[in-house]
Design a protein around this motif. Structure first.
Motif, PDB file in Angstrom:
ATOM      1  N   ILE A 150       0.854  -1.203   0.000  1.00 44.92           N
ATOM      2  CA  ILE A 150       0.000   0.000   0.000  1.00 44.92           C
ATOM      3  C   ILE A 150       0.887   1.250   0.000  1.00 44.92           C
ATOM      4  O   ILE A 150       1.776   1.394   0.840  1.00 44.92           O
ATOM      5  CB  ILE A 150      -0.926   0.037   1.246  1.00 44.92           C
ATOM      6  N   ILE A 151       0.632   2.154  -0.955  1.00 50.24           N
ATOM      7  CA  ILE A 151       1.351   3.436  -1.006  1.00 50.24           C
ATOM      8  C   ILE A 151       0.345   4.539  -0.677  1.00 50.24           C
ATOM      9  O   ILE A 151      -0.530   4.848  -1.488  1.00 50.24           O
ATOM     10  CB  ILE A 151       1.972   3.679  -2.400  1.00 50.24           C
ATOM     11  N   PRO A 152       0.406   5.134   0.546  1.00 51.78           N
ATOM     12  CA  PRO A 152      -0.571   6.173   0.910  1.00 51.78           C
ATOM     13  C   PRO A 152      -0.253   7.515   0.240  1.00 51.78           C
ATOM     14  O   PRO A 152       0.890   7.974   0.282  1.00 51.78           O
ATOM     15  CB  PRO A 152      -0.430   6.269   2.436  1.00 51.78           C
ATOM     16  N   VAL A 153      -1.258   8.109  -0.404  1.00 54.55           N
ATOM     17  CA  VAL A 153      -1.064   9.378  -1.118  1.00 54.55           C
ATOM     18  C   VAL A 153      -2.205  10.331  -0.772  1.00 54.55           C
ATOM     19  O   VAL A 153      -3.375   9.951  -0.802  1.00 54.55           O
ATOM     20  CB  VAL A 153      -1.026   9.152  -2.652  1.00 54.55           C
ATOM     21  N   LEU A 154      -1.842  11.578  -0.462  1.00 52.58           N
ATOM     22  CA  LEU A 154      -2.833  12.623  -0.189  1.00 52.58           C
ATOM     23  C   LEU A 154      -2.936  13.501  -1.435  1.00 52.58           C
ATOM     24  O   LEU A 154      -1.924  14.054  -1.888  1.00 52.58           O
ATOM     25  CB  LEU A 154      -2.367  13.446   1.018  1.00 52.58           C
ATOM     26  N   ASN A 155      -4.150  13.606  -1.993  1.00 49.61           N
ATOM     27  CA  ASN A 155      -4.362  14.350  -3.240  1.00 49.61           C
ATOM     28  C   ASN A 155      -5.052  15.698  -2.951  1.00 49.61           C
ATOM     29  O   ASN A 155      -5.569  15.905  -1.861  1.00 49.61           O
ATOM     30  CB  ASN A 155      -5.212  13.498  -4.189  1.00 49.61           C
ATOM     31  N   LYS A 156      -5.078  16.565  -3.933  1.00 47.43           N
ATOM     32  CA  LYS A 156      -5.754  17.875  -3.875  1.00 47.43           C
ATOM     33  C   LYS A 156      -5.158  18.795  -2.804  1.00 47.43           C
ATOM     34  O   LYS A 156      -5.895  19.519  -2.121  1.00 47.43           O
ATOM     35  CB  LYS A 156      -7.269  17.707  -3.643  1.00 47.43           C
ATOM     36  N   ILE A 157      -3.826  18.750  -2.653  1.00 51.42           N
ATOM     37  CA  ILE A 157      -3.188  19.600  -1.628  1.00 51.42           C
ATOM     38  C   ILE A 157      -3.201  21.069  -2.031  1.00 51.42           C
ATOM     39  O   ILE A 157      -2.898  21.944  -1.228  1.00 51.42           O
ATOM     40  CB  ILE A 157      -1.737  19.138  -1.336  1.00 51.42           C
ATOM     41  N   ASP A 158      -3.582  21.346  -3.315  1.00 55.44           N
ATOM     42  CA  ASP A 158      -3.624  22.740  -3.780  1.00 55.44           C
ATOM     43  C   ASP A 158      -4.924  23.443  -3.398  1.00 55.44           C
ATOM     44  O   ASP A 158      -5.050  24.657  -3.569  1.00 55.44           O
ATOM     45  CB  ASP A 158      -3.463  22.791  -5.297  1.00 55.44           C
ATOM     46  N   ALA A 169      -1.922  12.562   8.998  1.00 55.96           N
ATOM     47  CA  ALA A 169      -1.840  11.798  10.252  1.00 55.96           C
ATOM     48  C   ALA A 169      -2.926  10.716  10.295  1.00 55.96           C
ATOM     49  O   ALA A 169      -2.678   9.582  10.722  1.00 55.96           O
ATOM     50  CB  ALA A 169      -1.984  12.754  11.443  1.00 55.96           C
ATOM     51  N   GLU A 170      -4.155  11.066   9.824  1.00 57.19           N
ATOM     52  CA  GLU A 170      -5.259  10.098   9.781  1.00 57.19           C
ATOM     53  C   GLU A 170      -4.914   8.925   8.874  1.00 57.19           C
ATOM     54  O   GLU A 170      -5.115   7.751   9.229  1.00 57.19           O
ATOM     55  CB  GLU A 170      -6.521  10.795   9.234  1.00 57.19           C
ATOM     56  N   LEU A 171      -4.375   9.231   7.696  1.00 61.35           N
ATOM     57  CA  LEU A 171      -4.027   8.209   6.707  1.00 61.35           C
ATOM     58  C   LEU A 171      -2.872   7.339   7.202  1.00 61.35           C
ATOM     59  O   LEU A 171      -2.889   6.116   7.039  1.00 61.35           O
ATOM     60  CB  LEU A 171      -3.678   8.887   5.381  1.00 61.35           C
ATOM     61  N   ALA A 172      -1.892   7.975   7.841  1.00 57.91           N
ATOM     62  CA  ALA A 172      -0.746   7.224   8.381  1.00 57.91           C
ATOM     63  C   ALA A 172      -1.205   6.260   9.474  1.00 57.91           C
ATOM     64  O   ALA A 172      -0.744   5.110   9.547  1.00 57.91           O
ATOM     65  CB  ALA A 172       0.288   8.199   8.938  1.00 57.91           C
ATOM     66  N   ASP A 181       5.816   9.727   5.701  1.00 58.71           N
ATOM     67  CA  ASP A 181       5.880   8.791   4.560  1.00 58.71           C
ATOM     68  C   ASP A 181       4.681   8.923   3.622  1.00 58.71           C
ATOM     69  O   ASP A 181       4.664   8.310   2.545  1.00 58.71           O
ATOM     70  CB  ASP A 181       5.954   7.336   5.060  1.00 58.71           C
ATOM     71  N   VAL A 182       3.659   9.695   4.042  1.00 55.66           N
ATOM     72  CA  VAL A 182       2.487   9.894   3.181  1.00 55.66           C
ATOM     73  C   VAL A 182       2.856  10.892   2.090  1.00 55.66           C
ATOM     74  O   VAL A 182       3.289  12.014   2.376  1.00 55.66           O
ATOM     75  CB  VAL A 182       1.277  10.415   3.999  1.00 55.66           C
ATOM     76  N   VAL A 193       3.637  14.547  -8.592  1.00 56.62           N
ATOM     77  CA  VAL A 193       3.346  13.303  -9.319  1.00 56.62           C
ATOM     78  C   VAL A 193       4.635  12.626  -9.787  1.00 56.62           C
ATOM     79  O   VAL A 193       4.757  11.399  -9.782  1.00 56.62           O
ATOM     80  CB  VAL A 193       2.388  13.557 -10.514  1.00 56.62           C
ATOM     81  N   GLU A 194       5.646  13.448 -10.150  1.00 53.56           N
ATOM     82  CA  GLU A 194       6.938  12.889 -10.581  1.00 53.56           C
ATOM     83  C   GLU A 194       7.578  12.107  -9.432  1.00 53.56           C
ATOM     84  O   GLU A 194       8.091  10.995  -9.620  1.00 53.56           O
ATOM     85  CB  GLU A 194       7.844  14.038 -11.024  1.00 53.56           C
ATOM     86  N   ALA A 195       7.533  12.691  -8.246  1.00 47.78           N
ATOM     87  CA  ALA A 195       8.085  12.007  -7.062  1.00 47.78           C
ATOM     88  C   ALA A 195       7.317  10.723  -6.778  1.00 47.78           C
ATOM     89  O   ALA A 195       7.895   9.706  -6.368  1.00 47.78           O
ATOM     90  CB  ALA A 195       8.021  12.946  -5.855  1.00 47.78           C
ATOM     91  N   LEU A 196       5.997  10.755  -7.005  1.00 40.93           N
ATOM     92  CA  LEU A 196       5.172   9.560  -6.790  1.00 40.93           C
ATOM     93  C   LEU A 196       5.595   8.427  -7.739  1.00 40.93           C
ATOM     94  O   LEU A 196       5.708   7.271  -7.336  1.00 40.93           O
ATOM     95  CB  LEU A 196       3.688   9.902  -6.993  1.00 40.93           C
ATOM     96  N   LEU A 197       5.851   8.763  -9.020  1.00 38.69           N
ATOM     97  CA  LEU A 197       6.272   7.741  -9.984  1.00 38.69           C
ATOM     98  C   LEU A 197       7.607   7.118  -9.573  1.00 38.69           C
ATOM     99  O   LEU A 197       7.814   5.904  -9.700  1.00 38.69           O
ATOM    100  CB  LEU A 197       6.373   8.347 -11.389  1.00 38.69           C
TER     101      LEU A 197
END
Length: 628
Positions: A150-158, A169-172, A181-182, A193-197
């Motif tokens: 599982i790779i946890p990712v938080l989207n829409k930070i903008d 913290a909730e996701l972690a 690490d999230v 997104v580049e870092a995510l890839l």
């Protein structure tokens, strides 16, 4: 990066392959993240790019939701700097990423579970403005059950309303990692997104399989093409499949010649062969849709595998409804259309049935009301059919006093005679909501005969409530009511857990004493009167007036519980009488009365097709479709 320099299918070392999918709640940005990945990896250029690129169906684009999972192959080059920064053990170089974009709605969970079988990892995407929702949890448990990374990712930070620290913290806490690490991304702007890839290359394990063993590939999806026949999507587990091989479907032992083989990147690209860990498509020219079943194992005819792969657990339908062609001549076309659609939607089940009012049609099993709505829409659009559907209902188990048992998927199958017990399916529902709305949710669930099983606070202002609810109570308007009572903030996930005995009755709608099977329903005894009153009132408005009086009755067995009357059309027989004897007028009125009486005895009420369509479409309050 140029696709010409990307590793070619069939010659790809499994060590550089990364298979992953994106899972999330509805509207958390799965398809938008997939769009950014397609652009960054260069498989879609700026000219061809469009929003939700992988949502191919018109209906997906109109509703803004993903219905079908889509697989796509992308090359990604890790530079020396990125390899050092992200600690990529395999080092710099070009990798092959096979990404699957999945649906988020509860009705399409089966699509998600199938996609997970073709992957080694899952990106768990959470909206930084909304946090963890019901389907986030449901899809996470599916991925954990499939033993995926599982790779946890938080989207829409903008977004201005994003609360990154709180939800990280909730996701972690949910995944069991450090909040640092999230990964934080904005799929809309491309930030992170580049870092995510690069993290995908680092964290996703390469596929495991034996290249020297006989070929074994798992069918995880298929689609029917009018010109090329069945197109089958596979994930190769062992060995390799080569163009012009003779292949064998292990469940049916049917053999075919492979006419075309390739990968999706994101359009179909032909290849000479595909090997261990690769996801691709194959075309055999087969027109019989039963020859390519989802979950089957493909091997070679000569020196093929002996043992088939595990396949998939088939989903049980939650909701049944009848689908009938408005034009009776289209029955054969409907059968053919359902066969082709079942190939693309393995969760669909159907069998022929007959209705006295609607003629010949099919009883179809769906995973939920949105699934039913989408299926009907696809049949009408893709196969040019005009259909009418009966009110949806769930499966009931009826035990008679003589000990005999009946399975009821249609109110017309409800047995006559002395009934000992009726059992209805129940579901375990998980509701996530801001804590301000606990009272409203409890009140709603109580009116739907729900039972509270537990409640946990995920944070100071977010609560998870667990209920057991009758399936029949939540398939209609429960989702709509939940959204309206919580101002749109609550989310719902449910799964079937068993059955319970309940005081259920069959309500028949009678027109002039004759039951109309299409309007019958199985409801709880407490709701029977309101259902009967509603249907009788509706039909009074929809059925045109006849030459005679027509009573509309709602009845439980022989007992009438509600009634409406359609008044007769009455000709003015006194128009020619002006002045004169009252007895002449009375005689004409009595004669008319006798005629109406005679007409009522022999007359039959013809319900126009429009009345069926209007009555049945308004009795079902379909789940509102969340927008993406």
């Amino acid at each position: 990066m140029s696709l010409k320099n990307a590793p070619q299918p069939g010659h790809t070392d499994p060590a550089i392959i990364r298979n992953f999918c994106i899972i999330a709640h509805i509207d958390h940005g799965k398809s938008t993240l997939a769009d950014r990945m397609l652009q960054l990896t260069g498989v879609v250029d700026a000219r061809a790019a469009r929003a939700q690129y992988l949502d191919r169906m018109d209906i997906e684009r109109e509703r803004g939701i993903t219905i079908k999972s889509q697989a796509v192959r992308m090359p990604w080059t890790v530079t020396d700097e990125a390899a050092v920064e992200h600690d990529v053990e395999a080092g710099p170089g070009t990798y092959v990423l096979n990404m699957i974009d999945t649906p988020g709605h509860v009705d399409f969970t089966y699509e998600v579970s199938r996609s997970l079988e073709a992957c080694e990892a899952a990106i768990l995407l959470v909206d930084a403005a909304q946090g963890i929702e019901a389907q986030t949890l449901a899809n996470l448990y599916l991925a954990m059950g499939a033993d995926l990374q599982i790779i946890p990712v938080l989207n829409k930070i903008d977004l201005p309303s994003a609360n990154v620290e709180k939800y990280a913290a909730e996701l972690a806490g949910l995944v069991g990692c450090d909040p640092a690490d999230v990964l934080k991304v904005s799929a809309k702007t491309g930030l992170g997104v580049e870092a995510l890839l690069n993290e995908i290359v680092k964290q996703v394990p390469p596929p495991i399989g034996a290249a020297d063993k006989p070929a074994r590939a798992l069918i995880f999806d298929s689609v029917y093409d009018t010109y090329r026949g069945v197109i089958t999507y596979v994930r190769v587990i062992d060995g390799e499949l080569t163009h012009r091989d003779r292949i064998k479907m292990m469940s049916t032992n049917a053999t075919h010649e492979m006419l075309e083989l390739g990968v999706i990147s994101p359009e179909q690209v032909k290849a000479g062969k595909i090997g261990v860990g690769e996801v691709g498509y194959l075309i055999t020219g087969v027109k019989d849709v039963r020859q390519s079943r989802v979950g089957d194992t493909v091997t070679t005819q000569h020196s093929g595998a002996v043992e088939a792969l595990g396949g998939y657990k088939h989903p049980n339908p939650m909701v049944y409804a009848g689908l009938y062609p408005i034009d009776g001549d289209q029955f054969g076309d409907l059968r053919e259309a359902l066969e082709k659609l079942q190939l693309n939607d393995a969760a669909l089940t159907y069998e022929p049935e007959t209705s006295g009012a609607l003629g010949f049609g099919f009883r179809i099993g769906f995973l939920g009301l949105l699934h039913m709505e989408i299926t009907r829409d696809r049949l009408e659009r893709e196969f040019n059919l005009d259909l009418i559907s009966t009110a949806p209902n769930v499966v009931y188990e009826v035990t008679m006093e003589d000990g005999s048992e009946h399975e009821v998927t249609n109110p017309s199958e409800f047995p006559e005679g002395k009934i000992s017990e009726v059992r209805e399916p129940i579901v375990r529902a998980t509701i996530l909501s801001p804590s301000d709305h606990i009272g409203a949710i409890m009140e709603l669930c109580q009116t739907k005969r729900g039972e509270l099983k537990g409640m946990d606070y995920l944070s100071e202002d977010r609560v998870e409530m667990r209920y057991t609810l009758p399936m029949g109570e939540i398939v209609f308007d429960f989702f709509d009511q939940l959204k309206s009572k919580t101002k749109g903030y609550a989310s719902l996930d449910y799964e079937r857990t068993g059955e319970q005995a309940a005081d259920l009755v069959k309500v028949d709608i009678l027109l002039q004493g004759e039951p109309v099977d299409a309007f019958s329903a199985i409801v709880h005894r407490e709701a029977a009167y309101s259902y009967g009153l509603m249907m009788a009132g509706k039909l009074k408005d929809l059925i045109p007036r006849q030459q005679f009086e027509v009573p509309i009755q709602a009845a439980i067995g022989a007992r009438v519980i509600a009634r409406e009357t359609i008044r007769a059309i009455r000709k003015d027989v006194l128009a020619k009488c002006y002045g004169g004897d009252i007895s002449r007028k009375r005689k004409l009125l009595e004669k008319q009365k006798e005629g109406k009486k005679r007409m009522k005895m022999v007359g039959r009420v013809e319900v126009p097709q429009e009345a069926f369509v209007a009555a049945l479409s308004t009795t079902q309050s379909a789940e509102s479709t969340p927008k993406k």
